[in-house]
Scaffold this active site. Structure first.
Site, PDB file in Angstrom:
ATOM      1  N   VAL A 133       0.850  -1.187   0.000  1.00  0.00           N
ATOM      2  CA  VAL A 133       0.000   0.000   0.000  1.00  0.00           C
ATOM      3  C   VAL A 133       0.889   1.240   0.000  1.00  0.00           C
ATOM      4  CG1 VAL A 133      -1.735   1.287   1.316  1.00  0.00           C
ATOM      5  CG2 VAL A 133      -1.837  -1.198   1.264  1.00  0.00           C
ATOM      6  N   LYS A 134       0.462   2.215  -0.780  1.00  0.00           N
ATOM      7  CA  LYS A 134       1.183   3.495  -0.784  1.00  0.00           C
ATOM      8  C   LYS A 134       0.296   4.523  -0.103  1.00  0.00           C
ATOM      9  CE  LYS A 134       2.335   6.994  -4.237  1.00  0.00           C
ATOM     10  NZ  LYS A 134       2.937   7.249  -5.548  1.00  0.00           N
ATOM     11  N   THR A 135       0.876   5.235   0.862  1.00  0.00           N
ATOM     12  CA  THR A 135       0.056   6.205   1.577  1.00  0.00           C
ATOM     13  C   THR A 135       0.897   7.390   2.019  1.00  0.00           C
ATOM     14  OG1 THR A 135      -1.781   6.298   3.134  1.00  0.00           O
ATOM     15  CG2 THR A 135       0.261   5.367   3.979  1.00  0.00           C
TER      16      THR A 135
END
Ligand code: R5P
Length: 296
Positions: free
Chosen positions: A202-204
């Site tokens: 996940v990219k956040t």
């Protein structure tokens, strides 16, 4: 015909040594299939368990972004310093040398431009084409709380299903609407939903308060998104803090390619990510590398 077997004494079965059943260096990835792990190990350095991804996919909704007007001139020289490139198939095929040998994280969602409602996306790359391009992962935007939240989540789950069929990991990118609050509570919700529904990483965004709760409550690796251009020291500090608070790497764009010295910047980011270099030291490194380039 294989040779007739020799007698038992000439073989060595190491009966006393148990075969190891090692885990995998990436959080939550232990039960994935070999091809999936192999691709993740191209994105994340198995030595550090971390990655420096260079994000240059901005054009998929905002056209020729500052710093990306000429990817052949401004970005291709940066490729050797990235672990992976995040980009669109159009840029990959037109501009990136196939010999570059870098892991590719392919932007696989799109539809609306900056002139429209951004959450109204569709899947934009077929898995068969992703395989044709030898990608290491596909990336898709997920708009938790956005107008088309359900559609974007469903896009992601469809991509996960297609990826699982062929061993292609999916990166879920948590996209935050302009008016939404960027806090730990929101990012915990968004990241966890992505992981629960099958994203492999996940990219956040980084947030100063409680980022470690976002990484801790997400059962797959979290990669920090860069965001808009800030000062070099602030960007290095943000990357450092994210890594120390559990991020498995960064996916930075503007803070690298809009920097005055992009190669110096990506090298400094690498030191922060892969060597735990402190921000002040990384900043000194950036300054000395950028001076050297200017011949000062
Ligand atoms: C986000 O929606 C896209 O993936 C961006 O193109 C990318 O994350 C932007 O990178 P940065 O914010 O570091 O310029």
């Amino acid at each position: 015909m294989p040779e007739a077997d020799v007698n038992r004494e000439e073989k060595n079965f190491y009966e006393n040594i148990k075969m190891k059943t090692p885990g995998f260096f990436l959080k939550g990835s232990n039960s994935l299939d070999w091809g999936m792990k192999n691709r993740l190990a191209r994105i994340f350095d198995p030595g550090t368990g971390r990655t420096v991804m260079l994000a240059i996919d901005h054009g998929y909704f905002q056209g020729p972004t500052t710093g990306l007007e000429r990817i052949d001139l401004n970005i291709v020289p940066l490729i050797p310093y990235a672990d992976a490139l995040m980009l669109t198939r159009g840029i990959l095929r037109t501009t990136i040398p196939p010999s570059s040998g870098k892991a590719v994280v392919m932007r696989a969602s799109g539809g609306p431009s900056i002139l429209k409602e951004l959450s109204n996306e569709e899947i934009a790359v077929d898995m068969e084409d992703a395989i044709r391009m030898n990608v290491s992962a596909v990336a898709i935007q997920v708009f938790i709380g956005g107008e088309y939240e359900t559609r974007s989540v469903h896009n992601m789950t469809r991509l996960v299903d297609a990826g699982l069929r062929y061993g292609i990991p999916v990166l879920a990118v948590t996209a935050v609407g302009k008016d939404m609050v960027r806090d730990a509570k929101y990012f915990r919700l968004a990241c966890r939903i992505c992981a629960e529904l099958g994203a492999h990483f996940v990219k956040t965004y980084y947030i100063p308060e409680g980022f470690e709760t976002v990484t801790a409550s997400c059962p797959v690796p979290v990669v920090m998104a860069g965001g808009k251009k800030i000062s070099v020291l602030d960007a290095l500090t943000m990357a450092y803090n994210a890594i120390q608070q559990g991020a498995a790497g960064v996916d930075m764009g503007r803070n690298i390619f809009q920097s005055d010295a992009p190669i110096a910047m990506i090298k400094a980011v690498r030191s922060v990510v892969h060597k735990n270099m402190k921000p002040a030291e990384a900043y000194e490194l950036y300054k000395s590398l950028s001076k050297r380039k200017k011949g000062k």
